[in-house]
Write an enzyme that holds these catalytic residues in place. Structure first.
Site, mmCIF file in Angstrom:
data_model
loop_
_atom_site.group_PDB
_atom_site.id
_atom_site.type_symbol
_atom_site.label_atom_id
_atom_site.label_comp_id
_atom_site.label_asym_id
_atom_site.label_seq_id
_atom_site.Cartn_x
_atom_site.Cartn_y
_atom_site.Cartn_z
ATOM 1 N N HIS A 1 4.355 2.548 -8.005
ATOM 2 C CA HIS A 1 3.495 1.356 -8.011
ATOM 3 C C HIS A 1 2.630 1.337 -9.277
ATOM 4 C CE1 HIS A 1 4.023 1.753 -3.507
ATOM 5 N NE2 HIS A 1 4.338 0.490 -3.697
ATOM 6 N N SER B 1 9.459 6.325 -3.278
ATOM 7 C CA SER B 1 9.339 5.346 -2.199
ATOM 8 C C SER B 1 8.290 5.833 -1.218
ATOM 9 C CB SER B 1 10.683 5.235 -1.468
ATOM 10 O OG SER B 1 10.506 4.565 -0.235
ATOM 11 N N GLY C 1 0.829 -1.195 0.000
ATOM 12 C CA GLY C 1 0.000 0.000 0.000
ATOM 13 C C GLY C 1 0.864 1.245 0.000
ATOM 14 N N GLN D 1 8.206 -8.977 7.886
ATOM 15 C CA GLN D 1 9.436 -8.455 7.287
ATOM 16 C C GLN D 1 9.981 -7.242 8.025
ATOM 17 O OE1 GLN D 1 7.256 -7.844 3.433
ATOM 18 N NE2 GLN D 1 8.550 -6.053 3.244
ATOM 19 N N GLN E 1 15.867 -7.647 -2.994
ATOM 20 C CA GLN E 1 14.599 -8.378 -2.844
ATOM 21 C C GLN E 1 14.234 -9.081 -4.153
ATOM 22 O OE1 GLN E 1 10.879 -6.783 -0.929
ATOM 23 N NE2 GLN E 1 10.329 -6.226 -3.009
#
Ligand code: PAF
Length: 281
Positions: free
Chosen positions: A37, A185, A31, A61, A153
């Site tokens: 995104h 970010s 979110g 995480q 990642q």
């Protein structure tokens, strides 16, 4: 847009898509959606007939001392954005839906999980692997899209998929940047106006390292120079030049190179990277 909070109805919906021979792409997110995104979702739409965006701030995480509680939770804004760009399905589950039996399963995230961000965040990649495999189990996507900003990642997820024989193709999207170069970010929202004004220096120094290497400066002098400049403003956690395929030290035969770094600016941790080919050098 179909909004699912429970796994059962989501699985039923996805089964009906598969029966109609529609391919499925998953975009996993926590979110706090921003333009970056939306680029992942645009890519997802190119990959398949339908797109599922998951919105889940995965507790496993985050370590105790990290920003799980402070992480922006903007579900209604996220819904509005996803509806506006005509996403077909959103999966916004509750914790006990994702981890009904607790969250004890450990994943071998390999050597790659122990270096760089894995040093200061030792449980982080295990948590990422846990939630990603859980989401893949539920959605069984043909494709899943991740951003290259979280490069370590991305490689860990690619290797997890390979080792577990998961039939999902991992697609990556280059980092989207603000006009001043700062990587987009969700955590940029934490920065004070003064810190936000200083943030562009981070990417500028990664660009400077690339330029120095391209001009023939040796890697340790190039990173040393950048480290000195960055240290005036940031707490530098690491800054490395590595083989972009596996994050090992580069050798004369490494073609794809990554300049990768994590810094702290006030309380906020920022990561960024640049990938380039040696033939560009
Ligand atoms: O990159 C992220 O936002 C998260 O780590 C992910 C992949 C959605 C897993 O929680």
């Amino acid at each position: 847009m179909h909004i699912f909070e429970k796994i059962g109805p989501l699985e039923d919906y996805l089964d009906s898509c598969r029966e109609d021979n529609r391919s499925i792409t998953l975009v996993p997110t926590m979110g706090g959606l921003h333009e970056g995104h939306l680029q992942l979702i645009e890519k997802a739409k190119e990959c398949s007939d339908m797109v599922v965006v998951s919105v889940f701030v995965n507790p496993t995480q985050f370590a105790e001392n990290e920003d799980f509680k402070a992480y922006p939770k903007t579900l209604s804004e996220d819904k509005r954005l996803l509806e506006a760009i005509k996403v077909e399905a959103m999966f916004a589950p509750l914790d006990n839906e994702v981890y009904p039996d607790g969250n004890s399963q450990d994943y071998d995230v390999g050597e790659m999980g122990k270096i760089l961000c894995g040093i200061s965040r030792p449980i982080h990649f295990n948590g990422v692997a846990q939630v990603v495999s859980r989401l893949f189990d539920i959605v069984k996507p043909d494709y899943a899209v991740f951003g290259e900003k979280d490069y370590q990642q991305l490689l860990i997820i690619k290797s997890l998929v390979e080792r577990q024989g998961i039939k999902t193709t991992i697609v990556s999207v280059p980092t989207l940047r603000e006009s001043d170069g700062t990587a987009m970010s969700t955590r940029n929202n934490y920065l004070s106006p003064e810190d936000r004004a200083n943030a562009p220096l981070f990417y500028q120094q990664l660009v400077a390292i690339k330029a120095a290497i391209q001009n023939g400066t040796d890697i340790s002098s190039a990173t040393g120079q950048a480290l000195e400049t960055l240290s005036g403003v940031f707490d530098v956690e690491y800054i490395e030049v590595l083989n972009a395929n596996n994050l090992t030290q580069i050798t004369t035969s490494s073609n794809e190179i990554i300049i990768i770094s994590a810094v702290r600016l006030g309380e906020t941790r920022l990561i960024d990277n640049i990938v380039f080919r040696r033939s560009d050098v």
